[in-house]
Design an enzyme around this catalytic site. Sequence first.
Site, PDB file in Angstrom:
ATOM      1  N   SER A  41      -2.194  -3.567 -11.474  1.00 37.33           N
ATOM      2  CA  SER A  41      -3.514  -4.162 -11.280  1.00 37.33           C
ATOM      3  C   SER A  41      -4.662  -3.176 -11.507  1.00 37.33           C
ATOM      4  O   SER A  41      -5.796  -3.594 -11.739  1.00 37.33           O
ATOM      5  CB  SER A  41      -3.619  -4.751  -9.867  1.00 37.33           C
ATOM      6  OG  SER A  41      -3.326  -3.765  -8.890  1.00 37.33           O
ATOM      7  N   GLY A  78       0.638  -6.137  -9.685  1.00 39.82           N
ATOM      8  CA  GLY A  78       1.778  -6.188  -8.775  1.00 39.82           C
ATOM      9  C   GLY A  78       3.021  -5.488  -9.264  1.00 39.82           C
ATOM     10  O   GLY A  78       3.993  -5.344  -8.513  1.00 39.82           O
ATOM     11  N   ASN A 107       2.208   0.303  -6.375  1.00 36.19           N
ATOM     12  CA  ASN A 107       2.827  -0.795  -5.625  1.00 36.19           C
ATOM     13  C   ASN A 107       4.124  -0.357  -4.947  1.00 36.19           C
ATOM     14  O   ASN A 107       4.472  -0.870  -3.889  1.00 36.19           O
ATOM     15  CB  ASN A 107       3.086  -1.989  -6.556  1.00 36.19           C
ATOM     16  CG  ASN A 107       1.789  -2.662  -6.967  1.00 36.19           C
ATOM     17  OD1 ASN A 107       0.979  -3.048  -6.138  1.00 36.19           O
ATOM     18  ND2 ASN A 107       1.581  -2.782  -8.265  1.00 36.19           N
ATOM     19  N   ASP A 188     -11.123  -4.972  -0.811  1.00 38.97           N
ATOM     20  CA  ASP A 188      -9.824  -4.608  -0.239  1.00 38.97           C
ATOM     21  C   ASP A 188      -9.652  -3.100  -0.085  1.00 38.97           C
ATOM     22  O   ASP A 188      -8.715  -2.638   0.562  1.00 38.97           O
ATOM     23  CB  ASP A 188      -8.677  -5.191  -1.064  1.00 38.97           C
ATOM     24  CG  ASP A 188      -8.670  -4.710  -2.520  1.00 38.97           C
ATOM     25  OD1 ASP A 188      -9.399  -3.746  -2.849  1.00 38.97           O
ATOM     26  OD2 ASP A 188      -7.921  -5.293  -3.328  1.00 38.97           O
ATOM     27  N   HIS A 191      -8.552  -1.658  -4.928  1.00 44.35           N
ATOM     28  CA  HIS A 191      -8.783  -1.852  -6.361  1.00 44.35           C
ATOM     29  C   HIS A 191     -10.198  -1.464  -6.769  1.00 44.35           C
ATOM     30  O   HIS A 191     -11.169  -1.918  -6.158  1.00 44.35           O
ATOM     31  CB  HIS A 191      -8.539  -3.316  -6.737  1.00 44.35           C
ATOM     32  CG  HIS A 191      -7.134  -3.761  -6.534  1.00 44.35           C
ATOM     33  ND1 HIS A 191      -6.700  -4.342  -5.362  1.00 44.35           N
ATOM     34  CD2 HIS A 191      -6.059  -3.692  -7.354  1.00 44.35           C
ATOM     35  CE1 HIS A 191      -5.411  -4.625  -5.462  1.00 44.35           C
ATOM     36  NE2 HIS A 191      -5.005  -4.241  -6.663  1.00 44.35           N
TER      37      HIS A 191
END
Length: 216
Positions: A41, A78, A107, A188, A191
Amino acid sequence: MFKKLCAQILFPVVTVLTLLLALPLHAETTEQGKILVLGDSLSSGYNFSPEKTWVALLDKKLSEENINYQVINSSISGDTTTQGLQRLPKLLEVHKPDMVIIELGGNDGIRGFPPKTIKNNLDQLVKMSKQSDAEVLLLGLRIFPNYGERYADAFFNNYQKVADSNNIALVPFFLENVGGKDDLMQKDGVHPNEKAQPILLDNVWPKVQEVLSSPE
């Protein structure tokens, strides 16, 4: 006399035309190189347009600099290093890239995968790329110390170890000057946002130049 004069004029003209027609059609063009970005991502355009990612900006930068390379963004939000290993063989077969940029592992760290497993997977990704005759650039990452400082340090150190053991280029910390800055991160806190993408390109660009200019 007139026929003889015409023959003398036309012969060199016909000869030159014949030679020109005999030249290969691709003489004036050069084959375009390919850069494959294998990421997650952080490179796929999470919550914003893929056309605004650092990867898209890299493609634009190469064009502006008259560097004849096409950038292929094969980043999936992801993805782990394991999923990267599953996808890479087909990508190498189809695209035959001259260079592979590996941006994976985040991840894995978020999910608490063993650092040794992450390192082994990164090592396999690099070796697989090199076996296909591609140059490799590895993008290093850090993670929050949710699993303790020892885990976070082992995770971060993996990238340098893999780069050293395979003699490849490394961006030590891909999110340098971006991570932890609220104005450059999405809500978040994980990112980077659209505003951060040019900075990410700045982090990567010198190493891309280094790899592309290195002798084969």
